[in-house]
Each structure stands twice: as structure tokens, then as C-alpha cells.
Write a protein that holds these residues in place. Structure first.
Motif, PDB file in Angstrom:
ATOM      1  N   VAL A 266      30.121 -30.719  44.566  1.00 20.57           N
ATOM      2  CA  VAL A 266      30.017 -32.081  45.089  1.00 20.57           C
ATOM      3  C   VAL A 266      29.680 -32.003  46.571  1.00 20.57           C
ATOM      4  O   VAL A 266      30.354 -31.298  47.330  1.00 20.57           O
ATOM      5  CB  VAL A 266      31.344 -32.857  44.924  1.00 20.57           C
ATOM      6  CG1 VAL A 266      31.200 -34.285  45.439  1.00 20.57           C
ATOM      7  CG2 VAL A 266      31.788 -32.863  43.470  1.00 20.57           C
TER       8      VAL A 266
ATOM      9  N   PHE B  18      26.849 -33.044  41.915  1.00 22.74           N
ATOM     10  CA  PHE B  18      27.063 -34.439  42.301  1.00 22.74           C
ATOM     11  C   PHE B  18      26.736 -34.613  43.779  1.00 22.74           C
ATOM     12  O   PHE B  18      27.193 -33.823  44.611  1.00 22.74           O
ATOM     13  CB  PHE B  18      28.510 -34.869  42.059  1.00 22.74           C
ATOM     14  CG  PHE B  18      28.855 -35.036  40.608  1.00 22.74           C
ATOM     15  CD1 PHE B  18      28.299 -36.070  39.865  1.00 22.74           C
ATOM     16  CD2 PHE B  18      29.726 -34.165  39.974  1.00 22.74           C
ATOM     17  CE1 PHE B  18      28.602 -36.225  38.522  1.00 22.74           C
ATOM     18  CE2 PHE B  18      30.042 -34.315  38.640  1.00 22.74           C
ATOM     19  CZ  PHE B  18      29.484 -35.342  37.904  1.00 22.74           C
TER      20      PHE B  18
ATOM     21  N   LEU C 135      35.652 -38.446  40.196  1.00 18.30           N
ATOM     22  CA  LEU C 135      34.770 -37.446  39.576  1.00 18.30           C
ATOM     23  C   LEU C 135      35.585 -36.415  38.801  1.00 18.30           C
ATOM     24  O   LEU C 135      35.234 -36.032  37.680  1.00 18.30           O
ATOM     25  CB  LEU C 135      33.920 -36.740  40.645  1.00 18.30           C
ATOM     26  CG  LEU C 135      32.766 -37.547  41.250  1.00 18.30           C
ATOM     27  CD1 LEU C 135      32.198 -36.849  42.475  1.00 18.30           C
ATOM     28  CD2 LEU C 135      31.651 -37.771  40.224  1.00 18.30           C
TER      29      LEU C 135
ATOM     30  N   ALA D 237      25.876 -42.622  35.866  1.00 22.16           N
ATOM     31  CA  ALA D 237      26.260 -41.239  36.218  1.00 22.16           C
ATOM     32  C   ALA D 237      26.775 -40.520  34.976  1.00 22.16           C
ATOM     33  O   ALA D 237      26.460 -39.347  34.742  1.00 22.16           O
ATOM     34  CB  ALA D 237      27.328 -41.255  37.308  1.00 22.16           C
TER      35      ALA D 237
ATOM     36  N   TYR E  50      25.040 -37.252  33.251  1.00 19.32           N
ATOM     37  CA  TYR E  50      25.843 -36.035  33.049  1.00 19.32           C
ATOM     38  C   TYR E  50      25.769 -35.606  31.581  1.00 19.32           C
ATOM     39  O   TYR E  50      25.545 -34.422  31.278  1.00 19.32           O
ATOM     40  CB  TYR E  50      27.291 -36.308  33.458  1.00 19.32           C
ATOM     41  CG  TYR E  50      28.191 -35.079  33.445  1.00 19.32           C
ATOM     42  CD1 TYR E  50      28.312 -34.282  34.579  1.00 19.32           C
ATOM     43  CD2 TYR E  50      28.905 -34.730  32.311  1.00 19.32           C
ATOM     44  CE1 TYR E  50      29.132 -33.159  34.576  1.00 19.32           C
ATOM     45  CE2 TYR E  50      29.719 -33.611  32.294  1.00 19.32           C
ATOM     46  CZ  TYR E  50      29.834 -32.831  33.432  1.00 19.32           C
ATOM     47  OH  TYR E  50      30.638 -31.714  33.406  1.00 19.32           O
TER      48      TYR E  50
END
Length: 694
Positions: free
Chosen positions: A258, A131, A150, A115, A119
Motif C-alpha cells: 500500500v 493499492f 483495506l 476496488a 481486486y
């Protein structure tokens, strides 16, 4: 498919850690949008995006798959990229073609290295990000822990948009914080609107939802001065203001929404489709792409259908049946089937044949692709990274930056006579994957295949067999050892042979001494015609052939100077062949007396790794006989270690570094020079080289 206006196109790359649910999410979206009539599973090998035989066998994504579909008057191009670091090139290609990167994070295992890498690549390429917290249905899932993680890892841009309502450890509802509506899902994944949760349903949620709404409002307020003013006056934002604010914030990289979904029971998938429609920027809203003109000036290329064509080939697939398939992102203008364009990268003309939309392996022929869209052309000569332009405006887009190969294996054909077939098939694979290299080692004469890791090389070998019918054996590459001498000697080489008729006679005295040279240096200092001049080339040739094999392990000899100082000849029996043989006799005797030593190749190593791993890595380099030359911080909590290390110790270093740094480390290793092999390794190396020769 019908013609779509550029603001009705959405290009989305799915990226994230291996196993975080990218392919399953793509499958759920395709099923919910009506583009697929069944919900496939990765474990069963029935998904739309993992259709390659190797992907089905290994149950992982290996290549970036394109799945284009229509939904609510939108044309959506999904690019499902692999999460394994061995296939990093595929992720880079997928992100390049997209406008938004959806980064999947498992609600069970949280933020992993994949991840972070996705990113960082999205930021590097200037893409908007979102996300998607997946596997929310898992009994060990913890959405709010992941949300906190996060925010900790990626900072204040993280903004929740869809959150679950949890009661007694179970998800009972989902709240859309933009609409401020709550939904339940039935067994088929259909949403049923319900009342907002009360304290009886979830004790903490009332308090939590206020904080979440405030977080969304604060993020939206930062997108414009008017909204900031409204926020400070304590006014609530309208739904349109929230949508426009998040949309604008995503496009500028200041908001990363998100959402949460379950690909198993389809919960939240309908809301994700809604967010794709409302929040994600269209190709004409993102920053204009930079390109180079024919004079190498930088120009901006806007995503306008009315402008001349410019298009970027971001991926190539070598298909043994269809031929080469080129995945193309149309940057401006329109690309039509059966037209001729300019390949700006090579300067040649490119005849475009048929064009296709892809949904996994399903092909739909199209006549034209417009600015902002993604399309596939078959059997064109352009390679990955090439730019296609209209002759009225020739521009070239910058190529993608790929990681360098760091793991190598020697390749040998299983069947005799397949060598030429391997070479042509490898060329096709390298067109498909820019992080593979295939070349011959000049010293060992082995064919070396290099890539990003063990699995990368194994998959390449498997593709050779399945696509091109060539089977190969993979072995650890031989090390290119060399030999040299350490002292000066003077020796005689005398060759005399008498048989019926003419005999053979050659006699030379040669001085051998160390020098700095990769090739033999030959000189002659003959006085009084002891050896006639016409035999000098024969002596030199005899020595040049001899230095290909040393006296210790039969490795090439370097750093050798030979001076012909004396000798004798026979007017009848002497010949070029006799003097050539005499020189080789002198060579063998001379090298034995001249204190011969083995040389091993030394590489310059540059390792970039997280600060907390530097101690372990330096300890490992010492074990591998490395010399650490220095360390320097390179930002983002990383340190670069510079060292010199023997190449024979480095074959599996890529695997070690990946395990130690959990995939965050990277390195380059370049040959610098040869150094003397330590005496304690001499016997081992001589026997190993002898076994290889046998």
C-alpha cells in the motif's frame, strides 16, 4: 523507442472505483517521469489518457487507454481502465494485458465496490496487486482509516510501504518504510529528505511506525524460510531483503503493498515510480502463460524473446480515420512490422502492417515489439481475443470472460435510409466492445442493442454519431406478446361475390382447437369431395397468413390446430383466391368464439447478490410478478436467487440491482416459455400494442 530487455518492461493496469483517481494518477506519473510536459486535469479534459470526445464531454474514462513511456532504463506500459461498471469489459481487457494491477482507493471515501471488483478480477487472472491510496491531500482524507479498511476487506496480505506523517490534521511528511527515510515535498512535487518524525511532530507516529515496520517485516518473512528464521531471531532485514521479499511476495500474491500519493501536488509520485522499478514483477518473472496447441493440448508459453512469436489481441478500437487498431500483448518471441503471422483463432494468415507505441492518442511508429511488451497494430483483421503465432509453433491463448449484456434498447435510425449504415457501424462497435450485442427481435422486428447499463448504451449511440455519422433514437423494446385460444369451435367461412363475368365462391367449415405448437397445425377431414383437393393448399395458406395477427391485439397466434371438415364449391366461380379468403373469414370468426387470450414471455432469472440484499430483491421480484423458485449460497457472502419473471417487468431491473447492491449484484435472464397474461393487464397491453402499431 530503443529495444528493451524483457526484465526492463513493466505492464501496469490502473483499476478501481469510478472517481478514485486512476486517470489523474496516470497523468501525475507521466508528468513526473517526463513523458508529458504538462499536468492535465480530468475536469478540464486535458489528460493524456482521457482523449476520446465522449470522455472529455462526460469527464469519465470510457475505454482503456495505453500510455507507454521510458523511465530510468525501463519501458513502462500504463493501462488506465474505466471504473464505471458499464465499461467492465475495458477493465478486464486492461488487467489481461498487465502483470500488476494498481488498485486506486480514495483516502476520502475508502474501499468502494469498484476496488473489490478490480481486486477479484486481478486474483481471478493471477496478477500481482498494489493499492494506491489517492487524494491524500484532501482535507477529509484519512489514510490510516483506509489502511485498516483495506486489511479488514482484503486480509493479511495488505502491507503498508509508504505512509503519511500527520500533524494537526495536516500531512507534513511521508515515510518510506523500506528505506526508513522521511521526505517532504515542495510546491513542485520535488522530494526533500528530512529527519524521521519525533513525538513533537506527531504524537502517535513513533508508536505507529514501529507497528508498521513490524507489519512489513512479518509480511516479508513469510516469503522465504531464511527470512522467516531471521525474523524469529529478531534481526532487522536489510533494505535489499525488504525489496526482494516484497517483490517476490507480490509476484506470488502473498503481499499487496500500500502506498499513498497526491496527483494534485505530486507528493509520493516519485516514490511510486521507484516502487514500479523495484517492487513490480517483470513479464519474465510472472507465471508462464497457458495456451492450447493445435491438438488442444495445454502448453506453457514462457516470456522469452528467443522463442517463436505468440501474441494476444486484448483490445480493439474502431477508428474511422486510421481504421481498426489492435492492442497486442507480445507473449513470446518478437512481432515485427510488415511481417506475416498465423491467426491461431481463425486459422488464417495475418499480414501485420505498421506497429505503434501509444501514449494516449500520440502514436510513435516502431519496427519491432519484443516478448513482454505491448504494441498497437493498425488495419489487421484479427479481433479481440485472437492469438497471433509464428507458423513454427501455433498456439492459442484462452479468451477473456466478459459479463453478459443485461440492459437493452430498441434502435431506430433518425434519418430514413440509414438502416444499412447503422448495421455496418454497429458491427465495428461490437468488434471494439464484446459486451455489446445488436440483433433483430424475430417477433417484433425491432433492432435491439444490448449492453451492461444505461450509460453503456448511451455512449454506444453517441459513438455511432461521432465516429460514423449515424444518428439513432433509443426506445424501450416492445414485448413479444402472442395470442392463443382456450376452447374448441367449429365455424363456417363463406366467401361469395358476384360481378360481371366469373364470380368468386369459396365455402369452408373449419374446427379450431388448442394444441401445443409454435406454428399452425393444419389437417383436412373432407368426405365425398365437398372441397376439391386442389383447394386444400389455398385454405392452408389463407390460415397461415391469418395467424400472423390475432383478434385481440394483432399479435401472432400460437397453439392453434385447424381441421378442414366440410365446405362446398362452385364449378365455375370457385378459385384458390376465393378459398383462401373463405379460410381467413373462418379464422376471424372462429378465434372470436374460441375464448382467445394473450400470452406474455416468461424469463428464467438467476440473481447473484450479497446475502444482506436478498430480502429486498425477493420483495422486488414479488412486485414484478415474479415467482421465486429457490435460493442457494454461492460463497463470498453471496446468494443466488432463482425465479421466473414476466419479461415485461424486467427492462430496468439492471438499474435496480446495481443501486440496491451498490454494483455487487449480477444476473442473467433467459426466455423459457409463454404464459397467459393476467386479465387485469389485458386492456393495458392491448392499448399499448395498438399504440406501438400506430
Amino acid at each position: 523507442m530503443k529495444e528493451y530487455d524483457v526484465n526492463k518492461v513493466k505492464n501496469i493496469a490502473f483499476a478501481g472505483h469510478n472517481g478514485s483517481g486512476k486517470t489523474s494518477l496516470a497523468e501525475a506519473i507521466l508528468y513526473k517521469a517526463g513523458a508529458s510536459d504538462r499536468l492535465g486535469k480530468t475536469a478540464d479534459g486535458t489528460t493524456v489518457c482521457d482523449y476520446d470526445p465522449e470522455e472529455i464531454k462526460r469527464k469519465i474514462s470510457i475505454g482503456t487507454a495505453l500510455a507507454s513511456f521510458e523511465y530510468n532504463d525501463l519501458k513502462v506500459n500504463l493501462l488506465d481502465t474505466p471504473g464505471l461498471f458499464d465499461f467492465a469489459a475495458e477493465m478486464i481487457e486492461g488487467i489481461r494485458a498487465s502483470d500488476t494491477v494498481m488498485i486506486t482507493v480514495s483516502a476520502k471515501s475508502g474501499v468502494k465496490v469498484g476496488a473489490r471488483k478490480a481486486y477479484e478480477e486481478a486474483v481471478k487472472q493471477g496478477k500481482s496487486k498494489m493499492f494506491v491510496v489517492t487524494k491524500i491531500d484532501d482535507k477529509d482524507a484519512n489514510f490510516f482509516n483506509v489502511l485498516t479498511e483495506l486489511k479488514t476487506v482484503f486480509g493479511p496480505t495488505v502491507c503498508p510501504v509508504v505512509v503519511p506523517v500527520i500533524s494537526n490534521g495536516q500531512i507534513v511528511e511521508y515515510v518510506n518504510l523500506i528505506e526508513m527515510k522521511c521526505y517532504k515535498y515542495d510546491a513542485k512535487g520535488n522530494a526533500i529528505e528530512t529527519d524521521m518524525p519525533t513525538a513533537e511532530i506527531s504524537e502517535k507516529f513513533e508508536y505507529r511506525v514501529d507497528g508498521l515496520v513490524a507489519a512489513v517485516s512479518e509480511a516479508v518473512a513469510e516469503t522465504s524460510e531464511e527470512l522467516m528464521e531471521k525474523f524469529f531471531e529478531g534481526e532487522a532485514f536489510t533494505q535489499k531483503e525488504l525489496i526482494d521479499g516484497i517483490h517476490d511476495g507480490m509476484n506470488r500474491g502473498v503481499i499487496t503493498p500500500v502506498v499513498c500519493t497526491s496527483a494534485v501536488d505530486l507528493a509520493g509520485i516519485d516514490m511510486l515510480l521507484k516502487e514500479i522499478e523495484l517492487l513490480l514483477p517483470s513479464p519474465n518473472e510472472v507465471y508462464a502463460a497457458e495456451a492450447y496447441t493445435a491438438t488442444k493440448d495445454v502448453t506453457e508459453v514462457k516470456c522469452e524473446v528467443s522463442d517463436p512469436l505468440s501474441a494476444f489481441v486484448f483490445k480493439t478500437v474502431a477508428d474511422p480515420f486510421v481504421g481498426k487498431m489492435s492492442f497486442i500483448r507480445v507473449m513470446s518471441g518478437k512481432l515485427s512490422a510488415n511481417c506475416e503471422v498465423i491467426n491461431s483463432t481463425t486459422g488464417g494468415a495475418e499480414k501485420i502492417g505498421k506497429l505503434y507505441n501509444l501514449c494516449g492518442k500520440k502514436q510513435t511508429e516502431v519496427q519491432t515489439a519484443y516478448a513482454g511488451d505491448i504494441v498497437v497494430a493498425s488495419k489487421i483483421s484479427a479481433n479481440t481475443g485472437d492469438t497471433l503465432s509464428d507458423s513454427s509453433r501455433v498456439v492459442e491463448f484462452a479468451n477473456m470472460e466478459f459479463p453478459r449484456p443485461c440492459y437493452s434498447m430498441a434502435v431506430k435510425a433518425k434519418a430514413q435510409g440509414d438502416e444499412a449504415k447503422i448495421s455496418s457501424s454497429m458491427q465495428r462497435l461490437i468488434e471494439e466492445d464484446p459486451t455489446l450485442t445488436y440483433e433483430q427481435d424475430e417477433t417484433t422486428k425491432e433492432q435491439i442493442l444490448s449492453g451492461l447499463g444505461e450509460q453503456h448504451i448511451e455512449v454506444a449511440a453517441a459513438k455511432l454519431k461521432s465516429k460514423f455519422g449515424v444518428e439513432v433514437n433509443l426506445t424501450v423494446p416492445k414485448i413479444a406478446y402472442k395470442e392463443t385460444i382456450r376452447k374448441k369451435v367449429k365455424v363456417q367461412g363463406r366467401h361469395k361475390k358476384q360481378s360481371g363475368g366469373h364470380g368468386q365462391f369459396g365455402d369452408v367449415w373449419i374446427e379450431f382447437e388448442p394444441c401445443v405448437s409454435d406454428t399452425l397445425i393444419f389437417e383436412e377431414k373432407i368426405f365425398g369431395g365437398a372441397v376439391p383437393k386442389n383447394y386444400f393448399p389455398a385454405v392452408q395458406k389463407g390460415l397461415e397468413e391469418s395467424v400472423k395477427k390475432g383478434v385481440l391485439a394483432g399479435c401472432p397466434v400460437v397453439g392453434l390446430k385447424a381441421i378442414l371438415v366440410d365446405g362446398s364449391y362452385h364449378p365455375v366461380d370457385s378459385s384458390e383466391m376465393a378459398f383462401k379468403t373463405a379460410a381467413s373469414i373462418a379464422y376471424k370468426e372462429g378465434l372470436r368464439q374460441a375464448d382467445p387470450v394473450m400470452l406474455e414471455p416468461i424469463g428464467e432469472l438467476k440473481v447473484v447478490a450479497p446475502d444482506e440484499n436478498t430480502g429486498d430483491i425477493m420483495g422486488e421480484l414479488n412486485k414484478r410478478r415474479g415467482r421465486v423458485l429457490g435460493m442457494e449460497p454461492v460463497g463470498n457472502g453471496n446468494t443466488m436467487i432463482q425465479a421466473e419473471v414476466p419479461m415485461r417487468e424486467m427492462h430496468d431491473f439492471a438499474m435496480y440491482l446495481r443501486q440496491t447492491t451498490r454494483g455487487l449484484g449480477s444476473f442473467t435472464l433467459d426466455f423459457v416459455r409463454y404464459e397467459q397474461l393476467p386479465a387485469n393487464l389485458l386492456t393495458e397491453v392491448i392499448s399499448a400494442v395498438g399504440a406501438d402499431e400506430a
